[in-house]
Scaffold this motif. Structure first.
Motif, PDB file in Angstrom:
ATOM      1  N   TYR A 171       6.540   3.475  -1.041  1.00  0.00           N
ATOM      2  CA  TYR A 171       6.558   4.918  -1.197  1.00  0.00           C
ATOM      3  C   TYR A 171       6.548   5.302  -2.668  1.00  0.00           C
ATOM      4  O   TYR A 171       7.577   5.355  -3.300  1.00  0.00           O
ATOM      5  CB  TYR A 171       7.727   5.512  -0.397  1.00  0.00           C
ATOM      6  N   CYS A 172       5.353   5.475  -3.176  1.00  0.00           N
ATOM      7  CA  CYS A 172       5.016   5.856  -4.542  1.00  0.00           C
ATOM      8  C   CYS A 172       5.120   4.698  -5.520  1.00  0.00           C
ATOM      9  O   CYS A 172       6.174   4.126  -5.760  1.00  0.00           O
ATOM     10  CB  CYS A 172       5.832   7.043  -5.041  1.00  0.00           C
ATOM     11  N   LEU A 173       3.979   4.421  -6.107  1.00  0.00           N
ATOM     12  CA  LEU A 173       3.887   3.365  -7.123  1.00  0.00           C
ATOM     13  C   LEU A 173       3.727   3.988  -8.503  1.00  0.00           C
ATOM     14  O   LEU A 173       3.441   3.294  -9.463  1.00  0.00           O
ATOM     15  CB  LEU A 173       2.684   2.457  -6.811  1.00  0.00           C
ATOM     16  N   GLY A 174       3.858   5.318  -8.568  1.00  0.00           N
ATOM     17  CA  GLY A 174       3.705   6.003  -9.855  1.00  0.00           C
ATOM     18  C   GLY A 174       2.255   6.152 -10.255  1.00  0.00           C
ATOM     19  O   GLY A 174       1.946   6.356 -11.430  1.00  0.00           O
ATOM     20  N   LEU A 175       1.347   6.021  -9.308  1.00  0.00           N
ATOM     21  CA  LEU A 175      -0.086   6.129  -9.618  1.00  0.00           C
ATOM     22  C   LEU A 175      -0.724   7.267  -8.825  1.00  0.00           C
ATOM     23  O   LEU A 175      -1.887   7.205  -8.442  1.00  0.00           O
ATOM     24  CB  LEU A 175      -0.797   4.809  -9.249  1.00  0.00           C
ATOM     25  N   CYS A 176       0.087   8.299  -8.592  1.00  0.00           N
ATOM     26  CA  CYS A 176      -0.337   9.379  -7.697  1.00  0.00           C
ATOM     27  C   CYS A 176      -1.648  10.027  -8.147  1.00  0.00           C
ATOM     28  O   CYS A 176      -2.431  10.470  -7.315  1.00  0.00           O
ATOM     29  CB  CYS A 176       0.744  10.440  -7.603  1.00  0.00           C
ATOM     30  N   ALA A 177      -1.884  10.091  -9.459  1.00  0.00           N
ATOM     31  CA  ALA A 177      -3.092  10.761  -9.956  1.00  0.00           C
ATOM     32  C   ALA A 177      -4.346   9.962  -9.625  1.00  0.00           C
ATOM     33  O   ALA A 177      -5.454  10.484  -9.688  1.00  0.00           O
ATOM     34  CB  ALA A 177      -2.995  10.974 -11.459  1.00  0.00           C
ATOM     35  N   ALA A 228       0.917  11.812  -1.937  1.00  0.00           N
ATOM     36  CA  ALA A 228      -0.360  11.934  -2.665  1.00  0.00           C
ATOM     37  C   ALA A 228      -1.365  10.913  -2.149  1.00  0.00           C
ATOM     38  O   ALA A 228      -2.546  11.218  -1.960  1.00  0.00           O
ATOM     39  CB  ALA A 228      -0.137  11.755  -4.159  1.00  0.00           C
ATOM     40  N   CYS A 229      -0.895   9.708  -1.918  1.00  0.00           N
ATOM     41  CA  CYS A 229      -1.803   8.665  -1.437  1.00  0.00           C
ATOM     42  C   CYS A 229      -2.217   8.928   0.001  1.00  0.00           C
ATOM     43  O   CYS A 229      -3.359   8.675   0.380  1.00  0.00           O
ATOM     44  CB  CYS A 229      -1.155   7.295  -1.576  1.00  0.00           C
ATOM     45  N   GLN A 230      -1.275   9.466   0.765  1.00  0.00           N
ATOM     46  CA  GLN A 230      -1.604   9.762   2.153  1.00  0.00           C
ATOM     47  C   GLN A 230      -2.722  10.791   2.228  1.00  0.00           C
ATOM     48  O   GLN A 230      -3.644  10.671   3.018  1.00  0.00           O
ATOM     49  CB  GLN A 230      -0.354  10.288   2.846  1.00  0.00           C
ATOM     50  N   ILE A 242       0.860  -1.187   0.000  1.00  0.00           N
ATOM     51  CA  ILE A 242       0.000   0.000   0.000  1.00  0.00           C
ATOM     52  C   ILE A 242       0.894   1.234   0.000  1.00  0.00           C
ATOM     53  O   ILE A 242       1.812   1.349   0.812  1.00  0.00           O
ATOM     54  CB  ILE A 242      -0.934   0.011   1.228  1.00  0.00           C
ATOM     55  N   CYS A 243       0.614   2.133  -0.930  1.00  0.00           N
ATOM     56  CA  CYS A 243       1.448   3.334  -1.037  1.00  0.00           C
ATOM     57  C   CYS A 243       1.151   4.291   0.115  1.00  0.00           C
ATOM     58  O   CYS A 243      -0.007   4.610   0.382  1.00  0.00           O
ATOM     59  CB  CYS A 243       1.195   4.037  -2.366  1.00  0.00           C
ATOM     60  N   CYS A 244       2.200   4.700   0.784  1.00  0.00           N
ATOM     61  CA  CYS A 244       2.050   5.621   1.919  1.00  0.00           C
ATOM     62  C   CYS A 244       2.758   6.943   1.648  1.00  0.00           C
ATOM     63  O   CYS A 244       3.073   7.687   2.579  1.00  0.00           O
ATOM     64  CB  CYS A 244       2.610   4.981   3.182  1.00  0.00           C
TER      65      CYS A 244
END
Ligand code: FES
Length: 151
Positions: free
Chosen positions: A114-120, A83-85, A78-80
């Motif tokens: 820490y960031c999967l490149g799917l921030c949008a 942006a995801c946070q 899970i991205c933490c």
């Protein structure tokens, strides 16, 4: 006849040890081949590269990517990152921890990343290398349920 772990490690070391910065590619190759880096491979790697065991061990533990035990059935990341946070990944992690406590935990491994490149399309997560976007707790439950039913 299949090769033992130490024979596979020896073959990887032989192929890679002379390249500059060989340690990381060697660790990646070993994990790709064996699914993890067995603790007894540390001495073998250290000897081949003229490093101390502590140095090799330090690199293995520094990178979350490397594992020293065989993989369990499913890996959930899970991205933490920021942006995801801001879109609720913390709540998602808490939900996942609670949810997985009630299931056979040995089947799942939960890791913050820490960031999967799917921030949008945050919050984002990966299950067994497959990415999922805009994951709500409800969506998480559905994905886990799907895994459990093997569909
Ligand atoms: S911050 Fe989560 S995917 Fe980039």
């Amino acid at each position: 006849m299949s090769l033992s772990h130490s024979e596979q490690v020896a073959a990887i070391l032989a192929a890679q040890r002379d390249r500059p910065g060989a340690l990381l590619p060697i660790l990646h190759d070993i994990q790709d081949a064996l699914g993890h880096i067995p603790p007894d491979a540390v001495a073998q790697i250290a000897n081949a590269l003229n490093l101390s065991r502590a140095e090799v061990h330090g690199v293995i533990t520094f990178y979350h990517h490397f594992r020293t035990t065989p993989p369990t059935r499913h890996t959930i990341q899970i991205c933490c990152a920021e942006a995801c946070q801001s879109m609720g990944s913390e709540r998602l992690v808490q939900h996942a921890e609670k949810k997985l406590t009630h299931r056979e935990q040995s089947e799942y491994e939960l890791h913050p990343v820490y960031c999967l490149g799917l921030c949008a399309t945050s919050p984002a997560m990966m299950i067994d290398g497959q990415s999922h976007a805009r994951v709500t707790p409800e969506k998480f439950d559905k994905l886990i349920q799907k895994l459990g039913s093997g569909t």
